[in-house]
Design an enzyme around this catalytic site. Structure first.
Site, short mmCIF file in Angstrom:
data_model
loop_
_atom_site.label_atom_id
_atom_site.label_comp_id
_atom_site.label_asym_id
_atom_site.label_seq_id
_atom_site.Cartn_x
_atom_site.Cartn_y
_atom_site.Cartn_z
N ASP A 185 0.91 -1.15 0.00
CA ASP A 185 0.00 0.00 0.00
C ASP A 185 0.94 1.19 0.00
O ASP A 185 1.58 1.48 1.01
CB ASP A 185 -0.86 -0.01 1.27
N HIS A 186 1.05 1.88 -1.14
CA HIS A 186 2.16 2.83 -1.25
C HIS A 186 2.03 4.01 -0.27
O HIS A 186 3.00 4.70 -0.02
CB HIS A 186 2.33 3.32 -2.70
N HIS A 248 -5.74 2.91 1.53
CA HIS A 248 -5.01 4.12 1.92
C HIS A 248 -5.65 4.88 3.08
O HIS A 248 -4.98 5.24 4.05
CB HIS A 248 -4.91 5.09 0.73
C1 BG6 Z 1 -3.72 4.58 -6.04
C2 BG6 Z 1 -5.13 4.58 -6.58
O1 BG6 Z 1 -3.53 3.52 -5.16
O2 BG6 Z 1 -3.51 5.81 -5.33
C3 BG6 Z 1 -5.33 5.77 -7.50
O3 BG6 Z 1 -5.33 3.39 -7.31
C4 BG6 Z 1 -4.97 7.05 -6.80
O4 BG6 Z 1 -6.66 5.83 -7.96
C5 BG6 Z 1 -3.60 6.96 -6.15
O5 BG6 Z 1 -4.96 8.08 -7.78
C6 BG6 Z 1 -3.34 8.15 -5.26
O6 BG6 Z 1 -2.02 8.07 -4.79
P1 BG6 Z 1 -1.22 9.38 -4.41
O7 BG6 Z 1 0.08 8.88 -3.90
O8 BG6 Z 1 -1.08 10.18 -5.67
O9 BG6 Z 1 -2.05 10.07 -3.37
#
Ligand code: BG6
Length: 495
Positions: A185-186, A248
């Site tokens: 989960d980045h 997230h």
């Molecule tokens: C991803 C989702 O995990 O996270 C995307 O699949 C979303 O839909 C993105 O745009 C948002 O990540 P960040 O790091 O740009 O907030």
């Protein structure tokens, strides 16, 4: 410990995630000498590219997706030479019989002893079959320190509780051990998200007030000004709950709400996260009706409606916005609502957590402004303008005794030119080192799905339940504003 050699196999190598996130992250690691000495990438997808065609494509993509300050033509050229391509259909078990000798050939070329990391950047429908087919040809087995096999799986891990259990129990426990599985989960790779832990557990001033006695409510926002880009096929099936909330946003809630771990190691840290998920107060049908607002963007000021996006059904009822009130049934948080909100096509891109403290017990001073200054706020700004802001009341200079709200503002940029670590680079490096602390464990995934699956089922069984339209470029349906007005409050709507 960093291994001497490694081949990273990316399934879904021609996709959006690989192009935008994975390859740029691997390039950054390479540029900063953080990859194993003998390293190669094998891109796997159905499209028929030769190695050279694929390299050329990656080269162009790097120039597009890497920040200008990180572009170094010479480094990009040498990085690209580490990339190889193997056209195959990952859904066909027989193709894995060809993959095995291809990997061995690559091993011989770079001097690798069967150390592989498989990255599943494919549509979620393949998350179950790939590990099984790898297992069929023995590509799952770790053979001691020289033959390590790890697998990184993108979110959403599962489609609901049943499918997550199936992935965990039938496929994964069967094909890979838990310590080989890295559910990514980045958000957990973001520097500012990790700093929630430092803020809470490396300081004494916050812990005594971090509970129901002093905190009134918590807001968690992660909104974007983009639409769904080229991802209609995936998104229309997934929706915002699966795409953003179940992973997230709930991670951000858990980091805000967790108890201090006994040590900063994978088990203690993940034990505490899992306890938060297990303590989420189950949602009744009434809660789902009253406390969850879903929306979908409509056309506005030159921006398309969601239903006009490529690969989206013209009568789609998929949510692109979700706001909800949730609560945590435990000693620390009983009675403290968490309001969370996420959406596409909002006025700006911002992620932040706002902790609203209770007002002072007695209003001694006049307020110089509408916002009550005696209720302190702590804003944890995750992106952009990463930082932490504490708002408190102070006397307005001059006669009388009016107070107004002022801010103590810390911004990461004030630390000088420290590059904010790329989230994917951080997590891929952790996986290479075998550190699973920042990856989601099976029990956490299951607890989250247990919490959210009743919502998905309710929506499925009640097709008439509201899905509110909101004009693209606005803060979402007004029903979401009404949700937080229960608290006599408004969303913080950062600009
Ligand atoms: C991803 C989702 O995990 O996270 C995307 O699949 C979303 O839909 C993105 O745009 C948002 O990540 P960040 O790091 O740009 O907030």
């Amino acid at each position: 410990m960093k291994p001497q050699s490694l081949v990273m196999v990316i399934f879904g190598a021609s996709g959006d995630l690989t192009r935008r996130k994975l390859i740029p992250a691997l390039y950054l690691l390479y540029k900063h000498n953080r990859l194993p000495e003998n390293f190669a990438i094998l891109g796997v997808a159905r499209t028929a590219f030769t190695d050279d065609e694929f390299r050329e494509r990656i080269h162009l993509q790097l120039l597009r997706f890497v920040k200008p300050e990180d572009v170094n033509e010479e480094k990009i050229r040498s990085f690209v030479s580490l990339i190889n391509y193997f056209p195959m259909d990952p859904a066909d078990p027989d193709e894995y019989l060809r993959l095995q000798p291809r990997l061995l050939k690559l091993d011989q070329m770079i001097g690798n002893g069967e150390n592989y990391i498989y990255y599943l950047a494919t549509p979620p429908s393949l998350y179950g079959v790939i590990p099984q087919y790898l297992k069929n040809v023995g590509l799952n087995l770790s053979k001691g320190p020289k033959g390590n096999k790890r697998i990184i799986v993108e979110k959403p891990f599962g489609y609901d509780l049943e499918s997550a259990l199936e992935l965990n129990n039938i496929y994964y426990k069967d094909a890979f051990r838990e310590d080989q599985i890295f559910r990514i989960d980045h958000y957990l790779g973001k520097e500012t998200v990790q700093n929630i832990l430092a803020l809470r557990f490396a300081n004494t001033v916050f812990e005594p007030v971090w509970n129901r006695n002093y905190i009134d409510y918590v807001e968690v926002t992660a909104v974007e000004n983009m639409g769904i880009e080229q991802r209609g096929g995936y998104f229309d099936d997934a929706g915002t709950l699966r795409d953003m909330v179940q992973n997230h946003l709930i991670q951000l809630v858990a980091l805000t709400a967790m108890e201090p771990p006994t040590a900063f190691n994978p088990d203690s840290f993940r034990d505490e996260l899992a306890k938060v998920y297990q303590s989420l107060t189950p949602l009744t049908e009434k809660d789902i009706n009253q406390h969850i607002i879903r929306g979908q963007y409509t056309a506005s000021e030159g921006r398309k409606a969601y239903r006009e996006e490529k690969d989206v059904a013209p009568d789609s009822r998929t949510e692109t916005f979700l706001a909800m009130k949730l609560s945590i049934s435990n000693w620390r948080w009983s009675g403290v609502p968490f309001y969370i909100r996420t959406g596409k096509q909002m006025p700006t891109k911002v992620s932040e957590i706002v902790v609203h403290f209770k007002p002072t017990p007695f209003p001694l001073f006049n307020c110089a402004e509408r916002t009550c200054p005696t209720a302190n706020l702590l804003i944890i700004r995750i992106q952009p303008n990463e930082g932490i802001v504490l708002k408190f009341g102070l006397k307005v200079p001059g006669s009388g005794f009016d107070v107004k709200q002022v801010a103590m503002d810390f911004s990461y940029s004030s630390l000088g030119p420290i590059p904010t670590e790329d989230a994917y680079a951080r997590l891929i490096e952790d996986c290479i080192l075998g550190d699973s602390t920042l990856f989601t464990r099976s029990d956490a995934v299951e607890a989250c799905w247990k919490y959210f699956t009743p919502v998905l089922e309710y929506w499925k069984n009640h097709p008439e339940s509201p899905l509110y339209g909101y004009p693209a470029g606005t803060w979402g349906p007004r029903e979401a504003d009404m949700l937080i007005q229960e608290q006599n409050a408004e969303w913080s709507n950062p600009c």
